[in-house]
Design a protein around this motif. Sequence first.
Motif, PDB file in Angstrom:
ATOM      1  N   GLU A  20       0.824  -1.210   0.000  1.00 34.92           N
ATOM      2  CA  GLU A  20       0.000   0.000   0.000  1.00 34.92           C
ATOM      3  C   GLU A  20       0.862   1.265   0.000  1.00 34.92           C
ATOM      4  N   ALA A  21       1.932   1.249   0.809  1.00 30.20           N
ATOM      5  CA  ALA A  21       2.827   2.410   0.877  1.00 30.20           C
ATOM      6  C   ALA A  21       3.553   2.615  -0.443  1.00 30.20           C
ATOM      7  N   THR A  22       3.963   1.528  -1.069  1.00 28.29           N
ATOM      8  CA  THR A  22       4.663   1.595  -2.352  1.00 28.29           C
ATOM      9  C   THR A  22       3.759   2.152  -3.444  1.00 28.29           C
ATOM     10  N   ILE A  23       2.509   1.685  -3.461  1.00 31.63           N
ATOM     11  CA  ILE A  23       1.534   2.176  -4.435  1.00 31.63           C
ATOM     12  C   ILE A  23       1.286   3.670  -4.227  1.00 31.63           C
ATOM     13  N   ALA A  24       1.161   4.063  -2.964  1.00 27.67           N
ATOM     14  CA  ALA A  24       0.913   5.472  -2.641  1.00 27.67           C
ATOM     15  C   ALA A  24       2.063   6.353  -3.116  1.00 27.67           C
ATOM     16  N   HIS A  25       3.308   5.891  -2.915  1.00 28.18           N
ATOM     17  CA  HIS A  25       4.481   6.662  -3.347  1.00 28.18           C
ATOM     18  C   HIS A  25       4.482   6.811  -4.863  1.00 28.18           C
ATOM     19  N   ASN A  26       4.135   5.750  -5.564  1.00 27.96           N
ATOM     20  CA  ASN A  26       4.091   5.789  -7.018  1.00 27.96           C
ATOM     21  C   ASN A  26       3.009   6.754  -7.504  1.00 27.96           C
ATOM     22  N   GLN A  27       1.852   6.729  -6.843  1.00 24.53           N
ATOM     23  CA  GLN A  27       0.752   7.623  -7.222  1.00 24.53           C
ATOM     24  C   GLN A  27       1.132   9.088  -7.039  1.00 24.53           C
ATOM     25  N   VAL A  28       1.810   9.395  -5.931  1.00 28.37           N
ATOM     26  CA  VAL A  28       2.246  10.769  -5.687  1.00 28.37           C
ATOM     27  C   VAL A  28       3.215  11.208  -6.778  1.00 28.37           C
ATOM     28  N   GLY A  29       4.160  10.323  -7.128  1.00 31.31           N
ATOM     29  CA  GLY A  29       5.105  10.642  -8.196  1.00 31.31           C
ATOM     30  C   GLY A  29       4.397  10.945  -9.508  1.00 31.31           C
ATOM     31  N   GLN A  30       3.369  10.143  -9.833  1.00 34.31           N
ATOM     32  CA  GLN A  30       2.598  10.376 -11.060  1.00 34.31           C
ATOM     33  C   GLN A  30       1.863  11.710 -11.012  1.00 34.31           C
ATOM     34  N   GLU A  31       1.298  12.043  -9.831  1.00 34.13           N
ATOM     35  CA  GLU A  31       0.565  13.310  -9.682  1.00 34.13           C
ATOM     36  C   GLU A  31       1.488  14.508  -9.894  1.00 34.13           C
ATOM     37  N   VAL A  32       2.698  14.437  -9.331  1.00 36.18           N
ATOM     38  CA  VAL A  32       3.660  15.525  -9.505  1.00 36.18           C
ATOM     39  C   VAL A  32       4.034  15.643 -10.981  1.00 36.18           C
ATOM     40  N   ARG A  33       4.216  14.521 -11.642  1.00 32.38           N
ATOM     41  CA  ARG A  33       4.548  14.523 -13.074  1.00 32.38           C
ATOM     42  C   ARG A  33       3.429  15.168 -13.884  1.00 32.38           C
ATOM     43  N   GLU A  34       2.177  14.807 -13.584  1.00 33.75           N
ATOM     44  CA  GLU A  34       1.036  15.379 -14.301  1.00 33.75           C
ATOM     45  C   GLU A  34       0.924  16.883 -14.054  1.00 33.75           C
ATOM     46  N   THR A  35       1.258  17.304 -12.841  1.00 35.35           N
ATOM     47  CA  THR A  35       1.226  18.739 -12.524  1.00 35.35           C
ATOM     48  C   THR A  35       2.239  19.491 -13.371  1.00 35.35           C
ATOM     49  N   ILE A  36       3.437  18.932 -13.497  1.00 38.12           N
ATOM     50  CA  ILE A  36       4.477  19.555 -14.326  1.00 38.12           C
ATOM     51  C   ILE A  36       3.995  19.667 -15.772  1.00 38.12           C
ATOM     52  N   LYS A  37       3.327  18.620 -16.252  1.00 39.42           N
ATOM     53  CA  LYS A  37       2.800  18.641 -17.627  1.00 39.42           C
ATOM     54  C   LYS A  37       1.750  19.732 -17.793  1.00 39.42           C
ATOM     55  N   ARG A  38       0.840  19.831 -16.812  1.00 36.61           N
ATOM     56  CA  ARG A  38      -0.263  20.784 -16.923  1.00 36.61           C
ATOM     57  C   ARG A  38       0.214  22.226 -16.979  1.00 36.61           C
ATOM     58  N   VAL A  39       1.265  22.534 -16.229  1.00 42.73           N
ATOM     59  CA  VAL A  39       1.757  23.916 -16.210  1.00 42.73           C
ATOM     60  C   VAL A  39       2.794  24.175 -17.308  1.00 42.73           C
ATOM     61  N   GLY A  40       3.042  23.163 -18.113  1.00 34.24           N
ATOM     62  CA  GLY A  40       3.971  23.344 -19.228  1.00 34.24           C
ATOM     63  C   GLY A  40       5.426  23.340 -18.814  1.00 34.24           C
ATOM     64  N   GLY A  41       5.733  22.687 -17.690  1.00 38.77           N
ATOM     65  CA  GLY A  41       7.113  22.626 -17.217  1.00 38.77           C
ATOM     66  C   GLY A  41       7.928  21.557 -17.918  1.00 38.77           C
ATOM     67  N   VAL A  42       9.228  21.557 -17.656  1.00 41.73           N
ATOM     68  CA  VAL A  42      10.128  20.553 -18.227  1.00 41.73           C
ATOM     69  C   VAL A  42      10.111  19.325 -17.341  1.00 41.73           C
ATOM     70  N   LEU A  43       9.824  18.176 -17.918  1.00 43.31           N
ATOM     71  CA  LEU A  43       9.789  16.934 -17.142  1.00 43.31           C
ATOM     72  C   LEU A  43      11.180  16.614 -16.600  1.00 43.31           C
ATOM     73  N   PRO A  44      11.252  15.967 -15.443  1.00 46.49           N
ATOM     74  CA  PRO A  44      12.548  15.771 -14.783  1.00 46.49           C
ATOM     75  C   PRO A  44      13.591  15.040 -15.621  1.00 46.49           C
ATOM     76  N   GLU A  45      13.141  14.053 -16.424  1.00 48.11           N
ATOM     77  CA  GLU A  45      14.113  13.314 -17.228  1.00 48.11           C
ATOM     78  C   GLU A  45      14.688  14.156 -18.369  1.00 48.11           C
ATOM     79  N   ASN A  46      14.041  15.296 -18.651  1.00 51.22           N
ATOM     80  CA  ASN A  46      14.529  16.189 -19.706  1.00 51.22           C
ATOM     81  C   ASN A  46      15.336  17.364 -19.174  1.00 51.22           C
ATOM     82  N   GLN A  47      15.476  17.433 -17.859  1.00 51.22           N
ATOM     83  CA  GLN A  47      16.289  18.488 -17.268  1.00 51.22           C
ATOM     84  C   GLN A  47      17.772  18.192 -17.505  1.00 51.22           C
TER      85      GLN A  47
END
Length: 317
Positions: free
Chosen positions: A262-289
Motif C-alpha cells: 500500500e505504501a509503495t503504491i501510494a508513493h508511485n501515485q504521488v510521483g505520477q501526480e507531480v509529473r502530471e502537474t508539471i505537464k499541466r503547467v507546461g514545465g520541463v519533465l525531470p528526465e529532460n532536465q
Amino acid sequence: MRLRKKNNMSNLKAKEYLGFEQTKRTDENGNEYWFARELATVLEYSKWENFKKVIDRAMLACRNSGFNVADHFPDVWKTVKMPIKPKKIGFPEVGKTKNIEIGFPEVGKTKTKSIIDYKLSRYACYLIVQNGDPRKEIIAIGQTYFAIQTRRQEVADYFNQLDEDNKRLVIRGDIKQWNQMLAEAAHNAGVISDEEFAQFQNAGYMGLYGGETVQDIHTRKRLAPKQKILDFMNSQELIANLFRISLAEEKIRNEKIQGTSEATIAHNQVGQEVRETIKRVGGVLPENQPTPNKSIEEVQREQLKKLKSQKKLMLDE
C-alpha cells in the motif's frame, strides 16, 4: 484532556487558515492580495464600520513604518445591488392614526449602490490583524497566519536571489531532511527490510520519471557507481523530487497507510501526480532536465573554500 484541547486548537487553526487561503487572490504579476470586506468576514467582524476603524489604525501603522499606504491599501469601489425599500404612505389623521408602512415592492426590483473596499497586500493584512480586537481568537490565529506567510515570502525572495549552485545546495539540504521523514513514515507503515525500502523508493521515482527506476536515471546521467542521482540534479529537478518526497510523507502519515504494498503504491501515485502537474503547467519533465557538470559535493567544497577565504581576508584586515 490537555492533548484533546491541543488537538482541537490545531483543528481550529487549520480550519481558520483555510478561510484566509480561500479568500486569497493573485493578480497578473503573481502578487497575493485580499479584499477587505471578505477579510472582515473571515475575522468575524459583522459591521463594516467597526472593521474600517481597524483598517484606519493599520494604515497609520503602515505610514509610521515608512511605507506608502496607497501601495498596500489601494481603495476600490464596488457596485452592489440593493433591494428597493417599501414606501411609507400617509393617511389623514382619523383617530390619530399613524402613518403606515406598506411594503409592496415590485418583485426583482433593485437599485445599485457604490461601496468602498480595499485591495490589501499581505503586509496590510498583517498590520490589520496586529491592530484587531485581541479578544477575538481568530485575530490571534490571523496574526500567526500572516506572520508565517510574510516569513515564507522573505525566504522565497532570498532564495530567488541565489545563483544556481547555491539553490541546489539549499534544496538538497531540504531533501535530506524530508527523505528521513519519508523513511520514518514508510517504516511506520510496514516498509522494514532494505529490499522493501528499495522497491518503495523506486516506485516514487518511477511515478515521477515516467517509469524510470533509480538505476535507469543513474545510467542515463552516466554517473559512476558510487555517485548519487540527487547530487547530479539541477534546482528544478530537485524541486520536483522535493515535492514528491514531502507529499508522499504527508499522504502516508495522514491517511495512516499500512503495508509495504500500500505504501509503495501510494508513493508511485504521488510521483505520477507531480509529473502530471508539471505537464499541466507546461514545465520541463525531470528526465529532460540537463544534468549539472558538478556534483553537490563539489559545489559544497567550493563554497566552503570561498567562505574560508573570506574569513581569512577579514582577519587580515
